[in-house]
Design a protein around this motif. Structure first.
Motif, PDB file in Angstrom:
ATOM      1  N   TRP A   1      13.296   1.032   1.895  1.00 63.04           N
ATOM      2  CA  TRP A   1      12.593   1.398   0.816  1.00 63.04           C
ATOM      3  C   TRP A   1      13.097   2.680   0.332  1.00 63.04           C
ATOM      4  O   TRP A   1      13.205   3.687   1.089  1.00 63.04           O
ATOM      5  CB  TRP A   1      11.164   1.332   1.170  1.00 63.04           C
ATOM      6  CG  TRP A   1      10.416   0.032   1.425  1.00 63.04           C
ATOM      7  CD1 TRP A   1       9.699  -0.561   0.652  1.00 63.04           C
ATOM      8  CD2 TRP A   1      10.622  -0.706   2.824  1.00 63.04           C
ATOM      9  NE1 TRP A   1       9.105  -1.639   1.274  1.00 63.04           N
ATOM     10  CE2 TRP A   1       9.491  -1.809   2.647  1.00 63.04           C
ATOM     11  CE3 TRP A   1      10.942  -0.429   3.924  1.00 63.04           C
ATOM     12  CZ2 TRP A   1       9.479  -2.725   3.856  1.00 63.04           C
ATOM     13  CZ3 TRP A   1      10.838  -1.342   4.956  1.00 63.04           C
ATOM     14  CH2 TRP A   1       9.917  -2.263   4.640  1.00 63.04           C
ATOM     15  N   GLU A   2      13.104   2.839  -1.123  1.00 63.64           N
ATOM     16  CA  GLU A   2      13.078   3.989  -1.466  1.00 63.64           C
ATOM     17  C   GLU A   2      12.280   4.591  -2.612  1.00 63.64           C
ATOM     18  O   GLU A   2      11.709   3.401  -3.462  1.00 63.64           O
ATOM     19  CB  GLU A   2      14.717   4.395  -1.981  1.00 63.64           C
ATOM     20  CG  GLU A   2      15.553   4.281  -1.086  1.00 63.64           C
ATOM     21  CD  GLU A   2      16.929   5.250  -1.348  1.00 63.64           C
ATOM     22  OE1 GLU A   2      17.797   5.459  -0.696  1.00 63.64           O
ATOM     23  OE2 GLU A   2      17.241   5.005  -2.471  1.00 63.64           O
ATOM     24  N   PHE A   3      11.548   5.810  -2.726  1.00 60.64           N
ATOM     25  CA  PHE A   3      10.621   6.084  -3.567  1.00 60.64           C
ATOM     26  C   PHE A   3      10.923   6.973  -4.421  1.00 60.64           C
ATOM     27  O   PHE A   3      11.564   7.995  -3.978  1.00 60.64           O
ATOM     28  CB  PHE A   3       9.110   6.217  -2.878  1.00 60.64           C
ATOM     29  CG  PHE A   3       8.614   4.987  -2.373  1.00 60.64           C
ATOM     30  CD1 PHE A   3       8.130   3.897  -2.999  1.00 60.64           C
ATOM     31  CD2 PHE A   3       9.154   4.676  -0.823  1.00 60.64           C
ATOM     32  CE1 PHE A   3       7.766   2.699  -2.307  1.00 60.64           C
ATOM     33  CE2 PHE A   3       8.536   3.625  -0.074  1.00 60.64           C
ATOM     34  CZ  PHE A   3       7.765   2.506  -0.992  1.00 60.64           C
ATOM     35  N   TRP A   4      10.400   7.370  -5.614  1.00 62.44           N
ATOM     36  CA  TRP A   4      10.774   8.504  -6.650  1.00 62.44           C
ATOM     37  C   TRP A   4       9.442   8.941  -7.069  1.00 62.44           C
ATOM     38  O   TRP A   4       8.263   8.293  -7.336  1.00 62.44           O
ATOM     39  CB  TRP A   4      11.667   7.922  -7.733  1.00 62.44           C
ATOM     40  CG  TRP A   4      11.697   9.169  -8.857  1.00 62.44           C
ATOM     41  CD1 TRP A   4      12.533  10.297  -8.609  1.00 62.44           C
ATOM     42  CD2 TRP A   4      11.268   9.157 -10.117  1.00 62.44           C
ATOM     43  NE1 TRP A   4      12.424  10.768  -9.761  1.00 62.44           N
ATOM     44  CE2 TRP A   4      11.885  10.272 -10.656  1.00 62.44           C
ATOM     45  CE3 TRP A   4      10.644   8.163 -10.923  1.00 62.44           C
ATOM     46  CZ2 TRP A   4      11.616  10.556 -12.123  1.00 62.44           C
ATOM     47  CZ3 TRP A   4      10.345   8.482 -12.166  1.00 62.44           C
ATOM     48  CH2 TRP A   4      10.669   9.830 -12.996  1.00 62.44           C
ATOM     49  N   ILE A   5       9.150  10.188  -6.759  1.00 65.82           N
ATOM     50  CA  ILE A   5       8.097  11.152  -7.178  1.00 65.82           C
ATOM     51  C   ILE A   5       6.885  10.409  -6.019  1.00 65.82           C
ATOM     52  O   ILE A   5       5.946   9.849  -6.669  1.00 65.82           O
ATOM     53  CB  ILE A   5       7.686  10.957  -8.421  1.00 65.82           C
ATOM     54  CG1 ILE A   5       8.743  11.479  -9.359  1.00 65.82           C
ATOM     55  CG2 ILE A   5       6.278  11.758  -8.621  1.00 65.82           C
ATOM     56  CD1 ILE A   5       8.158  11.779 -10.853  1.00 65.82           C
ATOM     57  N   ALA A   6       7.276  10.238  -4.653  1.00 60.48           N
ATOM     58  CA  ALA A   6       6.489  10.000  -3.798  1.00 60.48           C
ATOM     59  C   ALA A   6       5.390  10.952  -3.268  1.00 60.48           C
ATOM     60  O   ALA A   6       5.813  12.206  -3.506  1.00 60.48           O
ATOM     61  CB  ALA A   6       6.981   9.490  -2.777  1.00 60.48           C
ATOM     62  N   GLN A   7       4.331  10.625  -3.192  1.00 59.63           N
ATOM     63  CA  GLN A   7       3.284  11.735  -2.723  1.00 59.63           C
ATOM     64  C   GLN A   7       2.225  10.761  -1.914  1.00 59.63           C
ATOM     65  O   GLN A   7       1.765   9.812  -2.101  1.00 59.63           O
ATOM     66  CB  GLN A   7       2.685  12.409  -3.856  1.00 59.63           C
ATOM     67  CG  GLN A   7       1.952  11.658  -5.087  1.00 59.63           C
ATOM     68  CD  GLN A   7       1.602  12.493  -6.169  1.00 59.63           C
ATOM     69  OE1 GLN A   7       0.998  13.524  -6.044  1.00 59.63           O
ATOM     70  NE2 GLN A   7       1.574  11.747  -7.346  1.00 59.63           N
ATOM     71  N   HIS A   8       1.661  11.829  -0.938  1.00 58.16           N
ATOM     72  CA  HIS A   8       0.729  11.286  -0.018  1.00 58.16           C
ATOM     73  C   HIS A   8      -0.586  12.270  -0.348  1.00 58.16           C
ATOM     74  O   HIS A   8      -0.425  13.409  -0.017  1.00 58.16           O
ATOM     75  CB  HIS A   8       1.341  11.459   1.292  1.00 58.16           C
ATOM     76  CG  HIS A   8       0.245  10.799   2.369  1.00 58.16           C
ATOM     77  ND1 HIS A   8      -0.182  11.604   3.680  1.00 58.16           N
ATOM     78  CD2 HIS A   8      -0.443   9.602   2.476  1.00 58.16           C
ATOM     79  CE1 HIS A   8      -1.089  10.756   4.257  1.00 58.16           C
ATOM     80  NE2 HIS A   8      -1.226   9.511   3.490  1.00 58.16           N
ATOM     81  N   THR A   9      -1.733  11.758  -0.543  1.00 60.25           N
ATOM     82  CA  THR A   9      -3.060  12.366  -0.651  1.00 60.25           C
ATOM     83  C   THR A   9      -3.962  11.868   0.071  1.00 60.25           C
ATOM     84  O   THR A   9      -3.870  10.895   0.905  1.00 60.25           O
ATOM     85  CB  THR A   9      -3.319  12.381  -2.066  1.00 60.25           C
ATOM     86  OG1 THR A   9      -3.893  11.093  -2.362  1.00 60.25           O
ATOM     87  CG2 THR A   9      -2.173  12.855  -3.108  1.00 60.25           C
ATOM     88  N   GLY A  10      -5.213  12.264   0.073  1.00 58.19           N
ATOM     89  CA  GLY A  10      -6.295  11.440   0.908  1.00 58.19           C
ATOM     90  C   GLY A  10      -6.475  10.133   0.688  1.00 58.19           C
ATOM     91  O   GLY A  10      -6.955   9.481   1.396  1.00 58.19           O
TER      92      GLY A  10
END
Length: 372
Positions: free
Chosen positions: A241-250
């Motif tokens: 898997w590859e992600f662009w503009i990946a982010q992790h929040t609550g």
């Protein structure tokens, strides 16, 4: 082969992707006269392309390839533009047969990484197999039409920008690569409509979707930089898997774009159906120069090349699946183009460092593919 000071300077977290993707300067600034375009005769080849790169810790090519000891700089490296949209040696654009790529070599993927959850480790030689575009041996491929103009364009891209300095994307605008084990908890990645499409693209979420049931380690972090790319490799399921503009929040994980490759070890080496984290649909991980590559003493796959001012979006070359380029200038380089270093050169006489020799040899056999 790897300078220990450089190894420890980056640290454990991003070790697998230390050398990341390569900016335009290696071929243009140092090896330019010997570069050539490998011509592309793949039946599905069309004219289309894309671009990507930006500031980060970097090693200037002059220091890295000629200076003996690599030196980390805290300034901006070669900068191209990344927007995934759904030469003292001789470089040559090369023509590749229908089954292959524009200028690369063949080699099977090497030893796999331990199947532990969240280990920042990439397999020696990469995740793609001998049948992929990344392992095609293009040492004997013919020089492509328009080679001289494209090589000149590439050299000018470096000398006219960035104070003539090109570099590796080491700490930013590369990807953070994680090899995960079979017991890594899975999660659904939400779609972040950062490009304001105004709709949910088909096949992205839901059962079997590209963003569904992704085994992301609890401590995973996207690469620094606005592209915030993240790569997840699962040897047990043979998926990437590859992600662009990946982010992790609550609320969990989200990404603006990305995709999944099933049966990655036997795949042709690119995303299909407009998925993937780069402008071309070519995986960041495919052309990444890893710590494992460098420590082994050889790079047995094609390398990524990111450039500014790629040819217009409807002019790209296999293995690129699409493009975000916008240049209609003479000699503009289509994304997907493969550049090769003249195979007849004795790279040991070019005054390169050991790592520079590794890169030059890989450029002779597998080449550089313009991936963004």
């Amino acid at each position: 082969m790897l300078d220990q000071g450089l190894d420890s300077a980056i640290g454990r977290y991003r070790r697998s992707a230390l050398y990341g993707t390569l900016g335009v300067g290696l071929v243009a600034g140092v090896l330019s006269p010997s570069l050539a375009l490998a011509s592309n005769s793949h039946p599905a080849a069309t004219t289309q392309h894309r671009t990507s790169l930006a500031p980060a810790f970097h090693i200037t090519l002059q220091e890295f390839l000629r200076g003996g000891r690599p030196v980390l700089k805290g300034s901006s490296p070669t900068k191209a533009t990344v927007t995934p949209s759904p030469s003292a040696a001789t470089t040559q654009p090369v023509s590749v047969p229908s089954s292959g790529v524009t200028s690369s070599s063949t080699s099977s993927s090497g030893s796999s990484a331990p199947a532990t959850s969240g280990l920042p480790w990439s397999p020696l030689g990469g995740v793609f197999g001998a049948a992929s575009v990344w392992k095609l041996n293009i040492a004997s491929a013919p020089v492509g039409a328009g080679s001289a103009a494209m090589v000149s364009n590439l050299a000018t891209a470096v000398t006219s920008r960035y104070n003539g300095v090109a570099a590796f994307n080491v700490d930013q605008y590369t990807t953070n690569f994680y090899t995960v084990g079979p017991n890594t908890p899975r999660t659904n990645v939400a779609f972040n409509d950062c490009q304001q499409k105004g709709y949910l693209p088909a096949g992205l979420t839901g059962s079997g979707g590209q963003f569904s049931d992704v085994p992301i380690p609890a401590d995973a972090t996207p690469s620094a930089g606005t592209d915030a790319e993240l790569t997840i490799y699962s040897p047990s399921t043979d998926q990437l898997w590859e992600f662009w503009i990946a982010q992790h929040t609550g609320a969990g994980w989200s990404a603006c774009w990305g995709g999944r490759i099933d049966h990655v070890s036997t795949s042709p080496g690119y995303f299909t159906n407009n998925f993937g984290a780069t402008a071309t649909g070519l995986p960041v991980a495919g052309g990444m120069i890893s710590i494992q590559d460098v420590k082994s003493g050889s790079i047995n796959h094609a390398m990524s090349l990111l450039i500014p001012d790629a040819a217009t979006w409807n002019n790209f070359s296999y293995p690129a699946q699409r493009s975000d380029g916008n240049s209609s200038a003479a000699g503009a380089i289509p994304e997907g183009t493969r550049f090769r270093l003249d195979p007849s050169l004795d790279v040991t006489k070019l005054g390169l460092t050991p790592v520079g020799v590794m890169i030059a040899r890989a450029a002779q056999k597998y080449g550089f593919i313009v991936t963004d």
